[in-house]
Design a protein around this motif. Sequence first.
Motif, PDB file in Angstrom:
ATOM      1  N   UNK A   1      52.729  58.087   5.383  1.00  0.00           N
ATOM      2  CA  UNK A   1      53.170  56.816   4.801  1.00  0.00           C
ATOM      3  C   UNK A   1      53.142  55.763   5.903  1.00  0.00           C
ATOM      4  N   UNK A   2      52.001  55.091   6.041  1.00  0.00           N
ATOM      5  CA  UNK A   2      51.857  54.139   7.143  1.00  0.00           C
ATOM      6  C   UNK A   2      52.118  52.701   6.727  1.00  0.00           C
ATOM      7  N   UNK A   3      51.975  52.389   5.446  1.00  0.00           N
ATOM      8  CA  UNK A   3      52.223  51.012   4.998  1.00  0.00           C
ATOM      9  C   UNK A   3      53.718  50.735   5.061  1.00  0.00           C
ATOM     10  N   UNK A   4      54.078  49.506   5.400  1.00  0.00           N
ATOM     11  CA  UNK A   4      55.498  49.141   5.500  1.00  0.00           C
ATOM     12  C   UNK A   4      55.789  48.000   4.531  1.00  0.00           C
ATOM     13  N   UNK A   5      56.979  48.084   3.930  1.00  0.00           N
ATOM     14  CA  UNK A   5      57.445  47.025   3.045  1.00  0.00           C
ATOM     15  C   UNK A   5      58.791  46.549   3.586  1.00  0.00           C
ATOM     16  N   UNK A   6      58.854  45.285   3.949  1.00  0.00           N
ATOM     17  CA  UNK A   6      60.102  44.697   4.441  1.00  0.00           C
ATOM     18  C   UNK A   6      60.716  43.856   3.338  1.00  0.00           C
ATOM     19  N   UNK A   7      62.029  43.971   3.190  1.00  0.00           N
ATOM     20  CA  UNK A   7      62.769  43.137   2.246  1.00  0.00           C
ATOM     21  C   UNK A   7      63.820  42.395   3.046  1.00  0.00           C
ATOM     22  N   UNK A   8      63.774  41.076   2.978  1.00  0.00           N
ATOM     23  CA  UNK A   8      64.725  40.241   3.698  1.00  0.00           C
ATOM     24  C   UNK A   8      65.694  39.628   2.695  1.00  0.00           C
TER      25      UNK A   8
ATOM     26  N   UNK B   1      65.338  37.908  -2.481  1.00  0.00           N
ATOM     27  CA  UNK B   1      64.772  38.639  -1.347  1.00  0.00           C
ATOM     28  C   UNK B   1      63.322  38.218  -1.160  1.00  0.00           C
ATOM     29  N   UNK B   2      62.865  38.329   0.070  1.00  0.00           N
ATOM     30  CA  UNK B   2      61.447  38.119   0.362  1.00  0.00           C
ATOM     31  C   UNK B   2      60.867  39.488   0.668  1.00  0.00           C
ATOM     32  N   UNK B   3      59.782  39.845  -0.015  1.00  0.00           N
ATOM     33  CA  UNK B   3      59.148  41.150   0.157  1.00  0.00           C
ATOM     34  C   UNK B   3      57.801  40.941   0.833  1.00  0.00           C
ATOM     35  N   UNK B   4      57.626  41.615   1.979  1.00  0.00           N
ATOM     36  CA  UNK B   4      56.355  41.546   2.705  1.00  0.00           C
ATOM     37  C   UNK B   4      55.833  42.970   2.853  1.00  0.00           C
ATOM     38  N   UNK B   5      54.626  43.210   2.390  1.00  0.00           N
ATOM     39  CA  UNK B   5      54.004  44.530   2.483  1.00  0.00           C
ATOM     40  C   UNK B   5      52.779  44.417   3.372  1.00  0.00           C
TER      41      UNK B   5
ATOM     42  N   UNK C   1      49.685  46.789   5.115  1.00  0.00           N
ATOM     43  CA  UNK C   1      48.988  48.081   5.193  1.00  0.00           C
ATOM     44  C   UNK C   1      47.652  47.924   5.912  1.00  0.00           C
ATOM     45  N   UNK C   2      47.603  46.950   6.811  1.00  0.00           N
ATOM     46  CA  UNK C   2      46.344  46.615   7.473  1.00  0.00           C
ATOM     47  C   UNK C   2      46.000  47.571   8.611  1.00  0.00           C
ATOM     48  N   UNK C   3      47.000  48.220   9.192  1.00  0.00           N
ATOM     49  CA  UNK C   3      46.760  49.054  10.381  1.00  0.00           C
ATOM     50  C   UNK C   3      46.920  50.535  10.039  1.00  0.00           C
ATOM     51  N   UNK C   4      46.470  51.377  10.960  1.00  0.00           N
ATOM     52  CA  UNK C   4      46.498  52.825  10.719  1.00  0.00           C
ATOM     53  C   UNK C   4      47.837  53.465  11.068  1.00  0.00           C
ATOM     54  N   UNK C   5      48.667  52.762  11.838  1.00  0.00           N
ATOM     55  CA  UNK C   5      49.930  53.368  12.260  1.00  0.00           C
ATOM     56  C   UNK C   5      51.120  52.609  11.686  1.00  0.00           C
ATOM     57  N   UNK C   6      52.213  53.361  11.527  1.00  0.00           N
ATOM     58  CA  UNK C   6      53.451  52.755  11.029  1.00  0.00           C
ATOM     59  C   UNK C   6      53.933  51.657  11.960  1.00  0.00           C
ATOM     60  N   UNK C   7      53.901  51.937  13.243  1.00  0.00           N
ATOM     61  CA  UNK C   7      54.438  50.994  14.217  1.00  0.00           C
ATOM     62  C   UNK C   7      53.663  49.672  14.199  1.00  0.00           C
ATOM     63  N   UNK C   8      52.340  49.767  14.135  1.00  0.00           N
ATOM     64  CA  UNK C   8      51.527  48.544  14.105  1.00  0.00           C
ATOM     65  C   UNK C   8      51.813  47.751  12.836  1.00  0.00           C
ATOM     66  N   UNK C   9      51.935  48.431  11.694  1.00  0.00           N
ATOM     67  CA  UNK C   9      52.248  47.750  10.439  1.00  0.00           C
ATOM     68  C   UNK C   9      53.643  47.132  10.484  1.00  0.00           C
TER      69      UNK C   9
ATOM     70  N   UNK D   1      53.528  43.994  12.630  1.00  0.00           N
ATOM     71  CA  UNK D   1      52.813  42.937  11.916  1.00  0.00           C
ATOM     72  C   UNK D   1      53.699  42.342  10.822  1.00  0.00           C
ATOM     73  N   UNK D   2      54.397  43.187  10.080  1.00  0.00           N
ATOM     74  CA  UNK D   2      55.265  42.710   8.998  1.00  0.00           C
ATOM     75  C   UNK D   2      56.409  41.873   9.551  1.00  0.00           C
ATOM     76  N   UNK D   3      57.025  42.320  10.638  1.00  0.00           N
ATOM     77  CA  UNK D   3      58.130  41.557  11.235  1.00  0.00           C
ATOM     78  C   UNK D   3      57.637  40.220  11.794  1.00  0.00           C
ATOM     79  N   UNK D   4      56.437  40.219  12.372  1.00  0.00           N
ATOM     80  CA  UNK D   4      55.880  38.965  12.885  1.00  0.00           C
ATOM     81  C   UNK D   4      55.596  37.988  11.742  1.00  0.00           C
ATOM     82  N   UNK D   5      55.058  38.498  10.632  1.00  0.00           N
ATOM     83  CA  UNK D   5      54.793  37.634   9.471  1.00  0.00           C
ATOM     84  C   UNK D   5      56.093  37.065   8.907  1.00  0.00           C
TER      85      UNK D   5
END
Length: 139
Positions: free
Chosen positions: A35-42, A70-74, A76-84, A87-91
């Motif tokens: 499960x490498x894609x990340x979904x952030x909810x703020x 809430x703001x939902x940002x998903x 799934x652009x990178x291959x690793x959880x950490x990179x995703x 990226x999500x936190x930066x966005x």
Amino acid sequence: MPVPAPDRPALPEAAIEERFLAATGPGGQNVNKVATAVQLRLDVFALRLPPPVYQRLKELAGSRWTKEGEIVITVRAHRTQDANRQDARARLAELVGRAFERPAKRVKTRPSRAAKARRVDAKKSRSIVKQGRGRITPD
């Protein structure tokens, strides 16, 4: 995450919920296993934003804004959880940061009398050119 400006508070960790999803698309068995894609909810209400900033954030978020506020940002652009995750936190930080930027006030201007005269003269000269393109009548 970038260092917040003095007028922009840092995003509190308590307001962010992180969830990992199975990414879609090509990638072979790695996509199916990890499960490498990340979904952030703020939670926007936890930020306690001033009303104009809140309104700008709502407009900027668009369809990423939920009914619950809430703001939902998903990502799934990178291959690793950490990179995703990064990226999500930066966005998310960039989106909230843009909401703090005040739009420039429009200064009303009026054309000067000379500018109006130049415009009318230009219109007259174009009119003369176009009139010359009409049918020629034999005299």
